[in-house]
Design an enzyme around this catalytic site. Structure first.
Site, PDB file in Angstrom:
ATOM      1  N   SER A 161      -9.844  -1.061   6.863  1.00 32.63           N
ATOM      2  CA  SER A 161      -9.289  -0.897   5.517  1.00 32.63           C
ATOM      3  C   SER A 161      -8.583  -2.104   4.928  1.00 32.63           C
ATOM      4  O   SER A 161      -8.242  -2.091   3.750  1.00 32.63           O
ATOM      5  CB  SER A 161      -8.349   0.298   5.477  1.00 32.63           C
ATOM      6  OG  SER A 161      -9.127   1.464   5.418  1.00 32.63           O
TER       7      SER A 161
ATOM      8  N   LYS B 249       0.854  -1.203   0.000  1.00 31.04           N
ATOM      9  CA  LYS B 249       0.000   0.000   0.000  1.00 31.04           C
ATOM     10  C   LYS B 249       0.883   1.245   0.000  1.00 31.04           C
ATOM     11  O   LYS B 249       1.917   1.279   0.690  1.00 31.04           O
ATOM     12  CB  LYS B 249      -0.888  -0.038   1.250  1.00 31.04           C
ATOM     13  CG  LYS B 249      -1.966   1.029   1.314  1.00 31.04           C
ATOM     14  CD  LYS B 249      -2.872   0.786   2.531  1.00 31.04           C
ATOM     15  CE  LYS B 249      -3.989   1.790   2.652  1.00 31.04           C
ATOM     16  NZ  LYS B 249      -4.865   1.534   3.822  1.00 31.04           N
TER      17      LYS B 249
ATOM     18  N   SER C  48      -9.751   1.258   2.683  1.00 32.25           N
ATOM     19  CA  SER C  48      -8.928   2.089   1.838  1.00 32.25           C
ATOM     20  C   SER C  48      -7.790   1.348   1.126  1.00 32.25           C
ATOM     21  O   SER C  48      -7.208   1.902   0.191  1.00 32.25           O
ATOM     22  CB  SER C  48      -8.324   3.213   2.680  1.00 32.25           C
ATOM     23  OG  SER C  48      -7.456   2.688   3.670  1.00 32.25           O
TER      24      SER C  48
HETATM   25  N1  GLN Z   1     -12.996   3.659   6.155  1.00 32.08           N
HETATM   26  C1  GLN Z   1     -12.424   4.044   7.408  1.00 32.08           C
HETATM   27  C2  GLN Z   1     -12.005   5.484   7.355  1.00 32.08           C
HETATM   28  O1  GLN Z   1     -12.258   6.089   6.376  1.00 32.08           O
HETATM   29  C3  GLN Z   1     -11.274   3.164   7.714  1.00 32.08           C
HETATM   30  C4  GLN Z   1     -10.019   3.594   7.084  1.00 32.08           C
HETATM   31  C5  GLN Z   1      -8.884   2.692   7.385  1.00 32.08           C
HETATM   32  O2  GLN Z   1      -9.047   1.642   8.024  1.00 32.08           O
HETATM   33  N2  GLN Z   1      -7.729   3.132   6.998  1.00 32.08           N
HETATM   34  O3  GLN Z   1     -11.440   6.001   8.253  1.00 32.08           O
END
Ligand code: GLN
Length: 460
Positions: free
Chosen positions: A175, A76, A151
């Site tokens: 994510s 990532k 994400s």
């Molecule tokens: N979707 C969640 C957020 O927007 C989780 C993001 C993540 O786990 N990095 O914060």
């Protein structure tokens, strides 16, 4: 497709070279990532990957065999890998190139894994769909018109599209598990403190954990075994280890599954039915199930966002355009700006930390009730995501976007571990089952996941 275990044995016995392995992936990426199906999983490829693979082949000839020898690992874009961009899929860091390796990358290299490239993601890991990337959304290889989840969208998609063997993502509120669920693969959020965050660009430092993606449970257990453990550079890490897969599986387990009505109630009806069906199938294994009372888990989303807003706001203060890249406020997309503005607002002196403190209190309640529940049951099973993914580009509200993580956030708040494993499909789209286990009970989590994987193999 052959499994990771089979591939490793081919590489070790020199029936397949690391170079050939990497070459095949690069060709596939060339055909299908920007052209062909246009998955858009990668932001940058590692130009040295083939050269590194040759080096691994040489080591194998000399008799050394790392645990990840010759495997292609996608990373990532919020992790530092020497010489490669860590843009966080943001214009802010578009031209930032890492000058060092994150601790997880060091560990992967030691075991002769090869970083194949940096993946697309929601900007600064803010999002659940992959659509907030400044470099275009990633497609879901399992259902092309749908979001892959986020994400860690590109990492999940690169595994699902067979662009690599394994991938790393980061999970703050879901994510890793969320895109694993939508793309039909395995994703693990390790217990907080199991994996070093050194070299990870923070979303929310008290919640973030790096974890693996793979096609099968074995692959994630292997990669986690490599990256886990105490790191002097990250004082929040513990001296905990993940046993080797065969050791974990040698133990016979009898499991008492916890099911939470509260989690089921926030799950869409179609998904919920599938979960109920899966849990009743697990009885074949001689496992029992019982209800657990989790009164506060439905507050998880409201608890999570103030914490993330404040911690993210604080983490972004260094992106002022003086040291790295562009000033974040000048170039970031709306979701990142919302969090910066929101974080700034609730951190104001006049509130005396009220919102942050309240959120910390609610976090403790959730942590406590989960640890109480784990006195009665071995694992808690739910869906990973309450609903099936939307079509790329369709408009959904911020609240709807945030609620994608309603089932995954509790594990982050409580610091426990959780895995998503594909178990059913709705409208052709994969859905994942989430198995949560207590803090540092990864071995149990993997044992349960492996047993479920085995059971489902027949009739997925
Ligand atoms: N979707 C969640 C957020 O927007 C989780 C993001 C993540 O786990 N990095 O914060």
């Amino acid at each position: 497709m052959i499994t990771i275990k089979e591939k490793l044995s081919l590489i070790r016995t020199r029936k397949l070279s690391a170079e050939e392995n990497i070459k095949q992936f690069l060709e596939k990426i060339e055909r299908d990532d920007k052209k062909g199906r246009q998955i858009n999983a990668f932001l940058h490829l590692n130009k040295n990957a083939l050269g590194e693979a040759k080096g691994v082949d040489k080591k194998i000839r000399e008799g050394s065999v790392g645990k990840l020898a010759g495997l292609a690992i996608a990373v990532k874009s919020n992790m530092n890998v020497t010489g490669l961009p860590a843009s966080c899929a943001s214009k802010t860091l578009e031209n930032y190139k890492a000058g060092y390796d994150a601790s997880v990358i060091e560990k992967i290299r030691k075991e002769e894994g090869i970083i194949i490239g940096m993946t697309n993601m929601d900007e600064f890991a803010c999002g659940s769909s992959g659509e907030t990337s400044a470099f275009g959304p990633t497609k879901n290889p399992a259902s092309l018109e749908k979001i892959p989840g986020g994400s860690s969208s590109g990492s999940a998609a690169s595994v699902a599209a067979e662009f690599c063997d394994l991938a790393l993502g980061s999970d703050t509120g879901g994510s890793i598990r969320n895109p694993a669920s939508h793309c039909g693969i395995i994703g693990v959020k390790p217990s907080y403190g199991l994996v070093s965050r050194y070299g990870l660009i923070d979303l929310s430092m008290s919640l973030d954990q790096i974890g693996p993606f793979s096609q099968d449970v074995y692959g994630s257990a292997l990669l986690l075994n490599v990256i886990a453990g105490k790191d002097e550079k990250d004082p929040t890490t513990f001296n905990e280890k993940i046993p080797a897969y065969h050791e974990m599986l040698a133990e016979k387990i009898k499991i008492n599954i916890g099911i939470s009505n509260e989690l089921q109630n926030i799950t869409g009806k179609d998904v919920r039915k599938k979960v109920e069906g899966a849990v009743s199938r697990l009885k074949i294994l001689g496992w029992k199930s019982q209800n657990v009372d989790l009164k506060h888990v439905n507050l998880a989303v409201q608890t999570y966002y103030p914490l993330v807003y404040v911690e993210f706001f604080s983490a972004t203060r260094r992106f002022d355009g003086r040291r790295y890249g562009e000033r974040i406020e000048n170039v970031a997309g709306p979701e990142v700006l919302r969090r910066i503005l929101g974080g700034n607002e609730i951190s104001k002196a006049e509130y005396k930390g009220l919102y942050y403190r309240r959120a910390l209190k609610a976090k403790q309640l959730i942590e406590k009730e989960l640890s109480e529940a784990f006195k009665k049951v071995d694992v808690i099973i739910s869906a990973t995501v309450p609903r099936i993914p939307h079509k790329i580009g369709s408009s959904i509200t911020t609240e709807e976007m945030y609620s994608y993580d309603a089932l995954t956030i509790p594990a982050n708040l409580a610091g426990i571990c959780a895995i998503s494993i594909p178990f059913a499909r709705i409208d052709g789209c994969p859905i994942g089952l989430q198995i949560m286990a207590p803090s540092f009970a990864e071995a149990r989590m993997f044992q349960v996941a492996a047993a479920i994987e085995n059971l489902l193999k027949g009739g997925k």
